[in-house]
Design a protein around this motif. Structure first.
Motif, PDB file in Angstrom:
ATOM      1  N   ALA A   1      -6.901   0.242   7.827  1.00 26.20           N
ATOM      2  CA  ALA A   1      -7.328   1.539   7.305  1.00 26.20           C
ATOM      3  C   ALA A   1      -6.814   2.683   8.165  1.00 26.20           C
ATOM      4  CB  ALA A   1      -8.854   1.588   7.218  1.00 26.20           C
TER       5      ALA A   1
ATOM      6  N   SER B   1       0.808  -1.219   0.000  1.00 33.21           N
ATOM      7  CA  SER B   1       0.000   0.000   0.000  1.00 33.21           C
ATOM      8  C   SER B   1       0.840   1.268   0.000  1.00 33.21           C
ATOM      9  CB  SER B   1      -0.936   0.016   1.222  1.00 33.21           C
ATOM     10  OG  SER B   1      -0.202   0.101   2.425  1.00 33.21           O
TER      11      SER B   1
ATOM     12  N   ALA C   1      -9.810  -0.154 -11.253  1.00 34.25           N
ATOM     13  CA  ALA C   1     -10.059  -1.194 -10.241  1.00 34.25           C
ATOM     14  C   ALA C   1     -11.026  -2.259 -10.731  1.00 34.25           C
ATOM     15  CB  ALA C   1     -10.581  -0.557  -8.958  1.00 34.25           C
TER      16      ALA C   1
ATOM     17  N   ARG D   1      -7.319  -0.999   0.179  1.00 35.40           N
ATOM     18  CA  ARG D   1      -7.657  -2.417  -0.016  1.00 35.40           C
ATOM     19  C   ARG D   1      -6.407  -3.292  -0.020  1.00 35.40           C
ATOM     20  NH1 ARG D   1     -12.340  -1.489  -4.719  1.00 35.40           N
ATOM     21  NH2 ARG D   1     -13.638  -0.141  -3.401  1.00 35.40           N
TER      22      ARG D   1
ATOM     23  N   SER E   1      -4.078  -2.714   2.236  1.00 37.77           N
ATOM     24  CA  SER E   1      -3.523  -2.496   3.567  1.00 37.77           C
ATOM     25  C   SER E   1      -3.871  -3.603   4.555  1.00 37.77           C
ATOM     26  CB  SER E   1      -4.011  -1.151   4.121  1.00 37.77           C
ATOM     27  OG  SER E   1      -5.402  -1.209   4.429  1.00 37.77           O
ATOM     28  N   ASP E   2      -4.493  -4.678   4.067  1.00 34.77           N
ATOM     29  CA  ASP E   2      -4.877  -5.805   4.930  1.00 34.77           C
ATOM     30  C   ASP E   2      -5.733  -5.372   6.113  1.00 34.77           C
ATOM     31  OD1 ASP E   2      -3.539  -7.575   3.299  1.00 34.77           O
ATOM     32  OD2 ASP E   2      -1.698  -7.550   4.493  1.00 34.77           O
ATOM     33  N   GLY E   3      -6.685  -4.495   5.844  1.00 38.24           N
ATOM     34  CA  GLY E   3      -7.616  -4.057   6.884  1.00 38.24           C
ATOM     35  C   GLY E   3      -7.069  -2.999   7.814  1.00 38.24           C
TER      36      GLY E   3
ATOM     37  N   GLN F   1     -12.734   0.679   1.839  1.00 35.44           N
ATOM     38  CA  GLN F   1     -12.242  -0.692   1.938  1.00 35.44           C
ATOM     39  C   GLN F   1     -13.179  -1.687   1.282  1.00 35.44           C
ATOM     40  OE1 GLN F   1     -10.046  -1.716   5.917  1.00 35.44           O
ATOM     41  NE2 GLN F   1     -11.785  -0.397   6.407  1.00 35.44           N
ATOM     42  N   SER F   2     -14.476  -1.457   1.441  1.00 34.72           N
ATOM     43  CA  SER F   2     -15.450  -2.424   0.939  1.00 34.72           C
ATOM     44  C   SER F   2     -16.509  -1.819   0.037  1.00 34.72           C
ATOM     45  CB  SER F   2     -16.140  -3.130   2.120  1.00 34.72           C
ATOM     46  OG  SER F   2     -16.728  -2.168   2.985  1.00 34.72           O
TER      47      SER F   2
ATOM     48  N   GLU G   1     -14.230  -2.213 -11.089  1.00 29.55           N
ATOM     49  CA  GLU G   1     -15.447  -2.318 -10.290  1.00 29.55           C
ATOM     50  C   GLU G   1     -16.663  -2.374 -11.212  1.00 29.55           C
ATOM     51  OE1 GLU G   1     -15.890   0.778  -7.441  1.00 29.55           O
ATOM     52  OE2 GLU G   1     -14.428  -0.073  -6.045  1.00 29.55           O
TER      53      GLU G   1
ATOM     54  N   GLY H   1      -8.744   4.364  -2.670  1.00 31.96           N
ATOM     55  CA  GLY H   1      -9.599   3.187  -2.757  1.00 31.96           C
ATOM     56  C   GLY H   1      -8.797   1.921  -3.020  1.00 31.96           C
ATOM     57  N   ILE H   2      -7.816   2.028  -3.898  1.00 27.87           N
ATOM     58  CA  ILE H   2      -6.949   0.877  -4.193  1.00 27.87           C
ATOM     59  C   ILE H   2      -5.972   0.635  -3.040  1.00 27.87           C
ATOM     60  CG2 ILE H   2      -5.215  -0.057  -5.766  1.00 27.87           C
ATOM     61  CD1 ILE H   2      -6.508   1.635  -7.982  1.00 27.87           C
TER      62      ILE H   2
END
Length: 280
Positions: A170, A58, A108, A164, A166-168, A230-231, A110, A160-161
Motif C-alpha cells: 500500500a 496495479s 468489485a 488490492r 499491489s500484493d500488500g 486493502q481490506s 462487494e 480500492g481495486i
C-alpha cells in the motif's frame, strides 16, 4: 464499537478536514494547492525511491487514480472561488459514499450488510443536511457538487481495486500514485509563469509554509484511506472518511467561533450514529 481500522480512518477524516480548512483559508487557493502538491509529490518521490515499485497489475489503476486526482484538485480550487460552489461542496462529500458503494458493488462485486448500508445512508444524508441548513444552492452549484462527488467516488473505487492488486504494498502504491502531483506545479507555471510561484516564498513565507504543511497532512490522510481500502469495504471506508465534514463543523465552531444551529448539530449526531452503525 469502531474497529481499529475504523478509528484510524476517522483520524484520517480529521486530517482531511484540517487540510481543507488550510486551503479554504488561503487567499490564492490555486497557489496554495500547488505548494501542497509540491510537498505531496516530494514526499512521494522519496518514498518511491526507497521502496520497490508495486506489482505491474496495479499500475493502470495508480496511473488512472493519479490523473483523476489532478482533475479533482483543479475542480476543488475552482469550487472554492465561488461561494455557491463552496456551500455546495459538502454535497459532494455526502454523495460520494453512496456512489462509492454503488461502484464497489458493480465493479468489485462487494457485498454489504443492511446495518452497514444504513450507516452509509445516515452519514451521506447527515452530511448533505449539514450542507443545506439555511442555505440555497443553485442548480448549477448542485450539479457541480455532484460532479465533484462522482470524481471522489471514481478515484476511491480505482484505488480500492488498485491497492488490492499491489500484493500488500500500500505504501509503494500510494507513493507512485502521488507522483502525479508533480503535474500541479506544471499546470500552475503554464497558466501564470514561474515568478508567481516563487515570489511568495520571499514575500509570504508563512502562507507557503502552511500550504506545505497542508500537503503533508493531506498525504497522511489519504494514505491512511488507501491502507484501509486493502481490506475494508470501499463504501464503509469512504463513508467514515467523509465524516471530515463534521470535523470541519467542529473546527469552525471551536477555532473560528462560527455559529452552529440546532438542526446542524442534529445532522452531526445523525452522521455520528451512522459511523456507529459501520462499527457495529
Amino acid at each position: 464499537m469502531l474497529s481499529y481500522t475504523g478509528g484510524i480512518v476517522l483520524f484520517a477524516a480529521l486530517l482531511h478536514a484540517s487540510w481543507n480548512a488550510l486551503l479554504h483559508g488561503n487567499r490564492d487557493r490555486f497557489l496554495s494547492m500547488t505548494w501542497m502538491s509540491i510537498a505531496i509529490a516530494a514526499v512521494a518521490t522519496l518514498v518511491a525511491a526507497l521502496n520497490p515499485a508495486p506489482p505491474r497489475a496495479s499500475w493502470p489503476y495508480l496511473v488512472a487514480s493519479g490523473l483523476v486526482h489532478i482533475f479533482y484538485n483543479v475542480s476543488l480550487v475552482r469550487s472554492y472561488r465561488r461561494n455557491d460552489l463552496a456551500l455546495a461542496y459538502p454535497i459532494a462529500r455526502g454523495s460520494s459514499p453512496l456512489l462509492v458503494t454503488l461502484g464497489a458493488v458493480l465493479v468489485a462485486h462487494e457485498a454489504i450488510g443492511p446495518l452497514h448500508a444504513l450507516g452509509i445512508a445516515m452519514i451521506s444524508g447527515g452530511i448533505i443536511a449539514i450542507a443545506l441548513q439555511g442555505r440555497h444552492v443553485s442548480r448549477a452549484g448542485a450539479r457541480a457538487a455532484l460532479t465533484t462527488g462522482a470524481t471522489i467516488a471514481l478515484y476511491t473505487v480505482i484505488d480500492g481495486i488498485g491497492v488490492r492488486l499491489s500484493d500488500g504494498q500500500a505504501l509503494a502504491y500510494t507513493a507512485w500514485m502521488f507522483l502525479f502531483y508533480w503535474l500541479m506545479p506544471l499546470l500552475f507555471v503554464a497558466q501564470r509563469g514561474v515568478a508567481p510561484l516563487w515570489t511568495p516564498v520571499r514575500d509570504e513565507p508563512l502562507s507557503v509554509a502552511s500550504s506545505l504543511g497542508g500537503g503533508m497532512v493531506s498525504i497522511a490522510a489519504y494514505g491512511i484511506v488507501i491502507w484501509a481500502l486493502q481490506s475494508g469495504a470501499m463504501g464503509t471506508v469512504s463513508a467514515l472518511r467523509e465524516t471530515s465534514v463534521v470535523f470541519a463543523v467542529l473546527i469552525g465552531r471551536v477555532f473560528l467561533r462560527e455559529t452552529v444551529s440546532g438542526p446542524r448539530w442534529f445532522a452531526c449526531v445523525v452522521v455520528a450514529a451512522g459511523a456507529a452503525c459501520l462499527g457495529a
